[in-house]
Design an enzyme around this catalytic site. Sequence first.
Site, PDB file in Angstrom:
ATOM      1  N   ASN A  63       4.465   3.662   6.740  1.00 53.23           N
ATOM      2  CA  ASN A  63       5.747   3.430   6.070  1.00 53.23           C
ATOM      3  C   ASN A  63       6.145   4.531   5.097  1.00 53.23           C
ATOM      4  O   ASN A  63       7.334   4.805   4.929  1.00 53.23           O
ATOM      5  CB  ASN A  63       5.739   2.071   5.358  1.00 53.23           C
ATOM      6  CG  ASN A  63       5.768   0.929   6.347  1.00 53.23           C
ATOM      7  OD1 ASN A  63       6.303   1.049   7.444  1.00 53.23           O
ATOM      8  ND2 ASN A  63       5.171  -0.188   5.971  1.00 53.23           N
TER       9      ASN A  63
ATOM     10  N   ASN B  45       6.464   2.711   0.278  1.00 54.37           N
ATOM     11  CA  ASN B  45       7.570   2.525   1.210  1.00 54.37           C
ATOM     12  C   ASN B  45       8.859   3.227   0.806  1.00 54.37           C
ATOM     13  O   ASN B  45       9.817   3.232   1.572  1.00 54.37           O
ATOM     14  CB  ASN B  45       7.831   1.036   1.430  1.00 54.37           C
ATOM     15  CG  ASN B  45       6.654   0.340   2.067  1.00 54.37           C
ATOM     16  OD1 ASN B  45       5.679   0.962   2.469  1.00 54.37           O
ATOM     17  ND2 ASN B  45       6.730  -0.970   2.167  1.00 54.37           N
TER      18      ASN B  45
ATOM     19  N   ASP C 229      -2.947   8.799   4.176  1.00 58.63           N
ATOM     20  CA  ASP C 229      -4.057   8.125   4.855  1.00 58.63           C
ATOM     21  C   ASP C 229      -3.699   7.919   6.321  1.00 58.63           C
ATOM     22  O   ASP C 229      -2.531   7.790   6.665  1.00 58.63           O
ATOM     23  CB  ASP C 229      -4.347   6.770   4.187  1.00 58.63           C
ATOM     24  CG  ASP C 229      -3.159   5.830   4.193  1.00 58.63           C
ATOM     25  OD1 ASP C 229      -3.248   4.785   4.865  1.00 58.63           O
ATOM     26  OD2 ASP C 229      -2.141   6.120   3.534  1.00 58.63           O
TER      27      ASP C 229
ATOM     28  N   HIS D  79      -5.347   3.335   0.958  1.00 57.93           N
ATOM     29  CA  HIS D  79      -3.938   3.742   1.052  1.00 57.93           C
ATOM     30  C   HIS D  79      -3.586   4.794  -0.005  1.00 57.93           C
ATOM     31  O   HIS D  79      -2.580   5.485   0.122  1.00 57.93           O
ATOM     32  CB  HIS D  79      -3.063   2.496   0.873  1.00 57.93           C
ATOM     33  CG  HIS D  79      -1.840   2.457   1.735  1.00 57.93           C
ATOM     34  ND1 HIS D  79      -1.718   3.105   2.945  1.00 57.93           N
ATOM     35  CD2 HIS D  79      -0.649   1.816   1.546  1.00 57.93           C
ATOM     36  CE1 HIS D  79      -0.530   2.859   3.466  1.00 57.93           C
ATOM     37  NE2 HIS D  79       0.140   2.086   2.637  1.00 57.93           N
TER      38      HIS D  79
END
Length: 187
Positions: free
Chosen positions: A112, A66, A91, A20
């Site tokens: 997100n 987020n 990613d 991530h």
Amino acid sequence: MKYLITGLGNIGEEYRNTRHNIGFTVLDALAKASNLVFTDGRYGATTTLPLKGRQLILLKPSTYMNLSGNAVRYWMQKENIPLENVLIIVDDLALPFGTLRLKGKGSDAGHNGLKHIAATLGTQDYARLRFGIGNDFPRGKQIDFVLGHFTDEDLKTMDERVAMACDIIKSFCLAGISITMNQYNKK
């Protein structure tokens, strides 16, 4: 001319070098190649890369994935950077590991970080460089996969793929998105 190059990721040692955080990994490599050091500031760590008369502001948001849009909006406003000079490195589960795709706009594809950026900026019309991380995980284990570390097999070609991502970023700023997409999206 200024550009905001934002690599998405999460702060904290537990997220370092996870799938991530590939956006952070790419920006770290870009900065390291020019002996630049990131300094912590409002909404993230930044450094400025001079490139043939252009200023590339490299941003690693400290807002967690987020809430990435807060950092992007703040630095765009602070540095007076137009939307067409913004590039997000992210990613992507839908692409095989190491596949790089530059796009001028598009959906968040369930990501997100991209979702929050679009909501905060009020548009999905911003450039993004998607770095494929693959999707080799059992059903229901997506979060463990994206927050997990790359495999030894992935790491064999990681440096080469990250270097290619750095080349794409430079081309985006020097040649523009259309030429860069034509040149690199085939590879």
